[in-house]
Enzyme design. Structure first.
Site, PDB file in Angstrom:
ATOM      1  N   GLU A 230       5.797   7.949   3.547  1.00 32.71           N
ATOM      2  CA  GLU A 230       5.894   6.934   2.502  1.00 32.71           C
ATOM      3  C   GLU A 230       5.070   5.756   2.991  1.00 32.71           C
ATOM      4  O   GLU A 230       5.473   5.037   3.904  1.00 32.71           O
ATOM      5  CB  GLU A 230       7.361   6.563   2.267  1.00 32.71           C
ATOM      6  CG  GLU A 230       7.602   5.874   0.922  1.00 32.71           C
ATOM      7  CD  GLU A 230       7.472   4.367   0.999  1.00 32.71           C
ATOM      8  OE1 GLU A 230       6.355   3.864   0.709  1.00 32.71           O
ATOM      9  OE2 GLU A 230       8.444   3.695   1.353  1.00 32.71           O
TER      10      GLU A 230
ATOM     11  N   CYS B 241       6.449  -2.241   0.029  1.00 30.07           N
ATOM     12  CA  CYS B 241       5.382  -1.301  -0.338  1.00 30.07           C
ATOM     13  C   CYS B 241       5.253  -1.184  -1.850  1.00 30.07           C
ATOM     14  O   CYS B 241       4.160  -1.057  -2.384  1.00 30.07           O
ATOM     15  CB  CYS B 241       5.639   0.067   0.291  1.00 30.07           C
ATOM     16  SG  CYS B 241       7.297   0.707  -0.023  1.00 30.07           S
TER      17      CYS B 241
END
Length: 428
Positions: free
Chosen positions: A205, A239
């Protein structure tokens, strides 16, 4: 206990843990969720001390961890053998845990990132060793303590106080069967290459530069409020934060002042005060890096809407810049309180701008029109598309990225099958 002994303990624990029923594992997860809720104020203060997150946001992080843990603790067992209709008497798929799984986790959500990976991996019958960010070793140790206080056997979850150089050694260890990493593109590529050479599963990720798209039929006030929050919560260090605000050209004059007004409500303050909505960045070097990116963007033609100002070693007054396609800053992730405004002629142009980056984590689109919504859902290159809401992860739904934002699934029931081997059983 040294590193070798910890890995041996993880392997020894796995040999027993894999035979514990899913129902028994879930009972322990229920206790873990209770421990998180019970200790949330203490745990949140640790987060704020370590990485500077405003205390109200740190408490929200722990509450979300408890919610997620409870979700898995009460979920239907999807790991039981699955019967397949064939001409054979016996025809099944069995889901077998892999073994010891390494988690390499970042500092921006010290509990959420670690538990988001660890809880489904452990529920699937694996044991976990965590390599946390160096500034978050305290969080890693507290998570290990929570697992033990919830009644998990020793060795099911262990925090490793190691540096980046030792990750290779851990991943190459025969006991370790896979790795989950949340972090930068560079870190992901390095860890995935080590895993690949050793024929071990990896889940990544990575970064994002998410678009927040505002069209001419959007609810402007709601979009402006949520847009500022999307960019500036956690000091912009997420993110899946909104980073590029793509505004339809015919509403620029009406929407942009509303957005600027909301943006300016975020002023750095004492992170231990509950009313604080913005504090400093996690480390001074991260603020240095963002300032360099700001200067780079300006060098290549970006216009200042709100200047990014350094107030202390970690505190920055949030900045906004207007950026055109082709600016090299668009190929990078801005991790901090700096937003980019882009102007789109129409829906097709908005999609082109949104997709013209290496990343594909999540995008947010603001329009009331269902046909327009469908167009963006079908054409945006990202793991998540949020309609008329801020991008955020939900324990019930899969979370992951496309393109350079990584691969594999976190959250949802699908995450339970990331670190298992499929065993086909067939016969008469």
């Amino acid at each position: 206990m040294n590193l070798e002994n910890k890995l041996a303990a993880a392997q020894k624990s796995f040999e027993k843990w894999k035979n514990v029923s899913v129902q028994e594992r879930q009972k322990l997860l229920l206790q873990l969720a209770k421990q998180l809720e019970k200790n949330k104020d203490k745990l949140a203060k640790n987060i704020t001390r370590e990485m500077n997150k405003p205390i109200s946001q740190a408490i929200a992080e722990i509450e979300k961890c408890a919610l997620m843990t409870n979700y898995y603790a009460t979920a239907k067992n999807i790991l039981q053998p699955e019967k397949i209709e064939t001409e054979f008497r016996l025809s099944e798929i069995h889901y077998v845990p892999k073994g010891v799984i390494l988690g390499v986790m970042p500092w921006n959500f010290p509990f959420w990132q670690a538990l988001r990976f660890a809880v489904p991996a452990i529920l699937s019958g694996n044991t976990v060793v965590l390599k946390h960010a160096s500034i978050c070793f305290g969080s890693g140790n507290l998570i290990e303590k929570l697992f033990r206080e919830a009644g998990f056997p020793k060795g099911v979850f262990q925090n490793l106080e190691i540096g980046h150089a030792e990750v290779k050694k851990v991943l190459e260890h025969p006991a370790v069967q896979g790795v989950s990493l949340t972090g930068s593109e560079k870190a992901g590529a390095e860890v995935a290459s080590i895993a690949g050479k050793n024929i071990k599963k990896s889940l990544l990720e990575l970064g994002g530069s998410d678009a927040f798209i505002i069209l001419d039929d959007a609810q402007f006030k709601k979009a402006a409020e949520n847009g500022a929050k999307a960019r500036l919560q956690n000091c912009g260090q997420a993110c899946n934060a909104g980073k590029r605000f793509i505004i339809q050209k015919n509403i620029e004059e009406k929407f942009l002042p509303l957005f600027i007004k909301e943006y300016q409500k975020y002023v750095p303050g004492n992170p231990m005060k509950k009313e604080t909505n913005l504090s400093g960045m996690a480390r001074p070097d991260l603020a240095d890096e963002l300032e360099k990116q700001y200067e780079k963007a300006l060098k290549f033609g970006a216009e200042i809407i709100l200047p990014l100002k350094r107030l202390s070693d970690t505190e920055l007054q949030p900045g906004l810049i207007k950026v055109k396609a082709g600016n090299p800053i668009l190929q990078e992730e801005l991790f901090g309180p700096l937003g980019m405004i882009m102007i789109a002629k129409d829906d097709k142009h908005a999609v082109e701008l949104a997709n013209d980056i290496p990343f594909g984590l999540s995008n947010s689109v603001w329009t009331k029109d269902k046909k327009r919504q469908k167009f963006f859902i079908e054409n945006l290159e990202s793991g998540t598309v949020s309609i008329n809401k801020i991008s955020s992860s939900d324990p019930r739904l899969p979370f992951g990225g496309a393109k350079s934002s990584g691969y594999g699934t976190e959250l949802s029931m699908l995450a339970l099958k990331e670190f298992v081997n499929l065993k086909t059983v067939i016969g008469n």
